[in-house]
Enzyme design. Structure first.
Site, short mmCIF file in Angstrom:
data_model
loop_
_atom_site.label_atom_id
_atom_site.label_comp_id
_atom_site.label_asym_id
_atom_site.label_seq_id
_atom_site.Cartn_x
_atom_site.Cartn_y
_atom_site.Cartn_z
N CYS A 261 -8.66 5.24 -0.22
CA CYS A 261 -8.14 5.41 -1.59
C CYS A 261 -8.75 4.27 -2.39
CB CYS A 261 -6.62 5.32 -1.60
SG CYS A 261 -5.80 6.55 -0.58
N ASP A 330 -5.10 2.02 1.13
CA ASP A 330 -4.42 1.35 0.00
C ASP A 330 -3.86 2.47 -0.89
OD1 ASP A 330 -3.72 -0.89 -1.56
OD2 ASP A 330 -5.42 -0.52 -2.88
N CYS A 382 1.11 -1.72 -3.56
CA CYS A 382 1.50 -2.77 -4.50
C CYS A 382 2.91 -2.47 -5.01
CB CYS A 382 0.50 -2.93 -5.63
SG CYS A 382 0.28 -1.46 -6.63
C1 LIG Z 1 -3.64 1.89 -5.31
S1 LIG Z 1 -4.97 2.78 -5.94
C2 LIG Z 1 -6.31 2.11 -5.03
C3 LIG Z 1 -6.79 0.77 -5.51
C4 LIG Z 1 -8.06 0.35 -4.82
N1 LIG Z 1 -7.94 0.38 -3.39
C5 LIG Z 1 -8.50 -1.03 -5.23
O1 LIG Z 1 -8.27 -1.99 -4.50
O2 LIG Z 1 -9.09 -1.16 -6.30
C6 LIG Z 1 -4.77 4.33 -5.18
C7 LIG Z 1 -5.93 5.27 -5.35
O3 LIG Z 1 -5.65 6.42 -4.56
C8 LIG Z 1 -6.26 7.53 -5.18
N2 LIG Z 1 -5.66 8.74 -4.59
C9 LIG Z 1 -4.50 9.35 -4.92
N3 LIG Z 1 -4.31 10.41 -4.12
C10 LIG Z 1 -5.36 10.45 -3.26
C11 LIG Z 1 -5.73 11.32 -2.20
N4 LIG Z 1 -4.98 12.37 -1.84
N5 LIG Z 1 -6.89 11.07 -1.56
C12 LIG Z 1 -7.67 10.03 -1.92
N6 LIG Z 1 -7.36 9.18 -2.91
C13 LIG Z 1 -6.22 9.39 -3.57
C14 LIG Z 1 -6.02 7.31 -6.64
O4 LIG Z 1 -6.97 8.01 -7.39
C15 LIG Z 1 -6.16 5.78 -6.75
O5 LIG Z 1 -7.46 5.47 -7.18
#
Ligand SMILES: C[S@@+](CC[C@H](N)C(=O)[O-])C[C@H]1O[C@@H](n2cnc3c(N)ncnc32)[C@H](O)[C@@H]1O
Length: 443
Positions: A261, A330, A382
């Protein structure tokens, strides 16, 4: 002529209210358009965030001294009252007369001028009673703290449940403090000293992070993108807690790391630096548009080992099974650990976050398939809610006896984590609130 700090703060509050926008987007849009000088931009920022952080308490004071209830006031008038009251009550360096008279002028210029009398009367009464403002009361501690620190009551109860009343109050206070901007130094290109030198040349107040190496804290500044250190790929914005989540995963040169993610890329960047840009990082996200930010960041920072791919972390991809030395999960979460930086997060509705644990469990379950035998899965959020943290980890472990919790140690106040999972609390670590869980797959 550029607008004043208070006028800019009013425009940002209006934009935030009307668009249901994120605070940073609303503020940045106004600062970009109005271009106040740097002192006014800093004051505008302080007032804007201060109002959002303290709106319930400010409204309590307004209600105590007004003949009209805040909920019945025109929104623009209420915004002006709030930003004026914030200055009177919370900012010691603003002369009382300036806060009152500018508030009245703002009403004449930007709201219904007939409300000028009301605004004048309320502000004068509050100014006269600054030493004996009405007491904050409530049916119980949670209700009182909710008003005192302008957090929703259900969230305060959840924090009290975890930390007790004193711990919860310390957290709520930390949530309303000024966090500054934390950035990591790209160790491929620079060191902390040279970055601090560059930031100061750009007129930014900056210092080394108190305990995390290769990390700097910037104060009273916005538009990080315009700074030389940013444009030259020497820094990227990331909180110390997020960097620690990657440190727990201990990525090393030559490894294959899958960041499930990944957008906007912070953890991939920290992994790439730890790997000395050697090995492979597959940065995946479900949103293609957001992945563009990962690619842009990686190019700016010179991390050639990062490749991006649109992938749903809940959908099995057999070609990746048993392949990664480290998988970073994450996951999307409620974000209640980052209220210091995004004050609007506190107003998320509890019911809107109710489905997250199920999604988080599915993501952890699926991403664990990509960990090779003997490899690592690091699950992080977070947020500070048990249901998205410890409960997800426990559910994962009960479904996966091929994984176990592995102890780790982190710098600074976190130190040893013998249980293999830890929560970082802002009031204790000075970082964002974060949960880190390190899971080793049996060989
Ligand atoms: C907490 S943020 C990640 C922050 C990133 N790891 C960073 O350190 O910059 C969560 C991410 O998960 C993505 N996301 C949400 N559902 C998802 C899924 N089913 N598969 C993959 N990514 C997903 C969102 O688009 C978002 O960018």
């Amino acid at each position: 002529m550029p607008v004043s700090a208070r006028e800019a703060a009013l425009k940002a509050l209006t934009r935030y209210r009307r668009a249901g926008a994120y605070t940073d987007a609303a503020l940045d849009a106004v600062l970009l358009k109005e271009r106040p000088d740097s002192r006014d931009a800093a004051l505008c920022t302080r007032i804007f965030y201060g109002v959002v952080q303290n709106s319930a308490l400010i409204d309590h004071y307004i209600a105590s001294f007004s003949t009209v209830r805040p909920s019945r006031m025109e929104p623009q008038v209420l915004d002006i009252l709030r930003l004026s009251v914030y200055q009177l009550v919370f900012l010691s360096k603003i002369p009382v007369n300036a806060a009152v008279s500018e508030g009245v002028e703002l009403v004449k210029k930007h709201a219904n001028p007939r409300a000028a009398g009301l605004v004048n009367a309320v502000l004068r009464k509050i100014a006269q009673n600054l030493e004996q403002l009405p007491e904050v009361t409530g049916a119980d501690t949670a209700e009182k703290l909710a008003l005192q620190y302008s957090h929703p009551e259900w969230l305060v109860r959840a924090f009290i449940d975890r930390l007790g009343p004193d711990g919860a109050e310390a957290l709520l206070k930390a949530d309303n403090s000024d966090a500054g901007v934390t950035a990591l130094v790209n160790t491929l290109k620079a060191d902390t000293e040279s970055v601090l030198g560059s930031l100061r040349l750009n007129g930014v107040e900056a210092a080394a992070h108190p305990w995390l190496p290769n990390c700097v804290v910037l104060r009273n500044t916005r538009n990080i993108e315009r700074l030389d250190a940013f444009r030259n790929g020497r820094i990227y914005v990331q909180d110390a807690a997020a960097a620690l989540a990657v440190q727990a995963a201990a990525p090393a040169p030559g490894m294959f790391v899958l960041d499930g993610c990944a957008a906007p890329g912070g953890k991939s960047f920290t992994a790439a630096a730890a790997m000395h840009n050697s090995g492979r990082i597959l940065s995946c996200d479900i949103h293609e548009k957001k992945l563009a930010r990962v690619s842009e960041g990686a190019a700016r920072l010179g991390f050639g080992i990062i490749e991006t791919r649109v992938l749903d972390a809940t959908a099995p991809e057999a070609a990746l099974y048993d392949s990664a030395d480290v998988v970073i999960a994450d996951v999307p979460c409620s974000g209640f650990g980052v209220i210091r930086k995004k004050p609007e997060i506190r107003y998320k509705k509890e019911e809107d976050t109710a489905g997250l644990p199920e999604l988080q469990r599915r993501i952890a379950d699926n991403l664990s398939k990509y960990v090779k035998p003997g490899g690592l899965l690091v699950y992080s959020t977070c947020t500070l809610l048990r249901r998205e943290n410890e409960d997800v980890a426990a559910a994962f472990l009960s479904d996966h006896d091929d994984f176990y919790l592995e102890p780790f140690a982190l710098p600074g106040p976190v130190g040893d984590v013998p249980s293999g999972m830890t929560t970082l609390w802002p009031q204790e670590t000075g970082t964002d609130g974060f949960f880190i869980c390190k899971l080793r797959r049996r060989p």
